[in-house]
Design a protein around this motif. Structure first.
Motif, PDB file in Angstrom:
ATOM      1  N   THR A 111      -2.439  13.682  -2.065  1.00 34.07           N
ATOM      2  CA  THR A 111      -2.017  13.671  -0.671  1.00 34.07           C
ATOM      3  C   THR A 111      -0.719  12.894  -0.537  1.00 34.07           C
ATOM      4  O   THR A 111      -0.599  11.779  -1.048  1.00 34.07           O
ATOM      5  N   LEU A 135       2.026   6.547  -7.046  1.00 34.83           N
ATOM      6  CA  LEU A 135       0.909   7.365  -7.515  1.00 34.83           C
ATOM      7  C   LEU A 135       1.108   8.834  -7.153  1.00 34.83           C
ATOM      8  O   LEU A 135       0.714   9.725  -7.915  1.00 34.83           O
ATOM      9  N   TRP A 136       1.724   9.081  -6.015  1.00 33.34           N
ATOM     10  CA  TRP A 136       2.032  10.464  -5.629  1.00 33.34           C
ATOM     11  C   TRP A 136       3.053  11.067  -6.587  1.00 33.34           C
ATOM     12  O   TRP A 136       2.880  12.177  -7.094  1.00 33.34           O
ATOM     13  N   ARG A 166       1.087   3.960  -3.078  1.00 33.65           N
ATOM     14  CA  ARG A 166       0.756   5.376  -2.845  1.00 33.65           C
ATOM     15  C   ARG A 166       1.934   6.278  -3.209  1.00 33.65           C
ATOM     16  O   ARG A 166       1.745   7.383  -3.744  1.00 33.65           O
ATOM     17  N   THR A 167       3.144   5.820  -2.947  1.00 32.03           N
ATOM     18  CA  THR A 167       4.321   6.612  -3.281  1.00 32.03           C
ATOM     19  C   THR A 167       4.445   6.799  -4.783  1.00 32.03           C
ATOM     20  O   THR A 167       4.702   7.905  -5.280  1.00 32.03           O
ATOM     21  N   HIS A 170       0.830  -1.203   0.000  1.00 31.50           N
ATOM     22  CA  HIS A 170       0.000   0.000   0.000  1.00 31.50           C
ATOM     23  C   HIS A 170       0.861   1.249   0.000  1.00 31.50           C
ATOM     24  O   HIS A 170       0.621   2.195  -0.771  1.00 31.50           O
ATOM     25  N   THR A 171       1.891   1.262   0.837  1.00 35.16           N
ATOM     26  CA  THR A 171       2.782   2.420   0.909  1.00 35.16           C
ATOM     27  C   THR A 171       3.518   2.626  -0.407  1.00 35.16           C
ATOM     28  O   THR A 171       3.629   3.757  -0.896  1.00 35.16           O
ATOM     29  N   PRO A 205       2.025  10.402   0.674  1.00 32.51           N
ATOM     30  CA  PRO A 205       1.935   9.115   1.372  1.00 32.51           C
ATOM     31  C   PRO A 205       2.818   9.103   2.614  1.00 32.51           C
ATOM     32  O   PRO A 205       3.857   8.458   2.677  1.00 32.51           O
ATOM     33  N   LEU A 261      -2.065  10.906  -7.065  1.00 37.40           N
ATOM     34  CA  LEU A 261      -2.445  11.052  -5.661  1.00 37.40           C
ATOM     35  C   LEU A 261      -1.992  12.422  -5.181  1.00 37.40           C
ATOM     36  O   LEU A 261      -0.801  12.744  -5.230  1.00 37.40           O
TER      37      LEU A 261
END
Length: 246
Positions: free
Chosen positions: A233, A225-226, A222-223, A218-219, A235, A231
């Motif tokens: 927001t 996608l950031w 998110r990284t 998950h981390t 991560p 993303l």
């Protein structure tokens, strides 16, 4: 060219000494174990094996540590003396002499800023099948958003090296996303031609159960996608480049 080895460690008393000795065999300028408040004998075993052991609170003591591997790497870069910093995970059970020399050799080419290791990844004693977060989470997203980085075989691998001058110009994500974030940021800052990879023997380390891999995946997702701008927001927290901190 001087090489500093940085080994981030948290409760790795069973393996850290072997990793330290394997790194020292390549005669780096120093082997730094950045101990993130281990509660076992990690620091003792690492020191006995010949490492310079530094508790992460001793590096930049005015900055309170935050949980995560990235925090240890960031502080390790701040403490290191070498022209190149070589990151090696403390939980390797396959650490052998030659790793540091292999990872540092490509820096003879001035354009190279980051060198990743490529290797087979074992799983439960089998020669292949490891790297589940890499294959099922990281690589599909890299293929989608950063296809120019698909040539990197082990984007999440913990064995890689950076010119320290480059490492000081890059932010460090606090947690498990640090390795992929540094890869993406280095390519963005210095160009894809600044990346290289070298072959190492099969990587053997502690295989984690799925319930531990899920938050890591998950981390990592998110990284990526950031960094892709999908993303909005962040991560988790990240440390500013050391050159900005001072």
């Amino acid at each position: 060219m001087n090489v500093s080895v940085i080994i981030p460690a948290l409760n790795e008393e069973q393996t850290v000494a072997t990793v330290v000795r394997a790194c020292l065999a390549d005669n780096p300028v120093e082997v730094l174990v950045i101990d993130a408040d281990s509660t076992d004998a990690t620091a003792i075993r690492a020191r006995e094996a010949g490492a310079r052991v530094v508790n992460w609170r001793e590096v930049m003591p005015g900055v309170t540590p935050r949980p995560g591997k990235g925090e240890s790497l960031w502080r390790g870069v701040a403490a290191a003396r070498g022209d190149v910093v070589c990151f090696i995970d403390a939980d390797l059970t396959s650490a052998t002499p030659g790793m540091v020399n292999a990872l540092s050799a490509p820096f003879a080419e001035p354009r190279v800023q980051l060198v990743k290791a490529t290797y087979p990844r074992t799983l439960s004693g089998k020669p292949t099948g490891g790297g589940r977060v890499t294959e099922l989470s990281a690589k599909p997203l890299i293929r989608e958003f950063f296809p120019h980085l698909m040539f990197i075989d082990q984007p999440l691998g913990g064995e890689y090296a950076l010119r320290r001058s480059a490492a000081r110009q890059l932010p460090f994500v606090d947690g498990y996303g640090v390795d992929i974030a540094l890869l993406i940021d280095c390519a963005e800052t210095f160009g894809v031609d600044s990346l290289a990879q070298v072959g190492l023997p099969a990587r053997v380390h502690r295989n984690r159960p799925l319930h531990q891999l899920a938050p890591m995946a998950h981390t990592v997702a998110r990284t990526i996608l950031w960094r892709a701008g999908v993303l909005r927001t962040k991560p988790g927290a990240h440390r500013e480049p050391l050159d900005r901190v001072g």
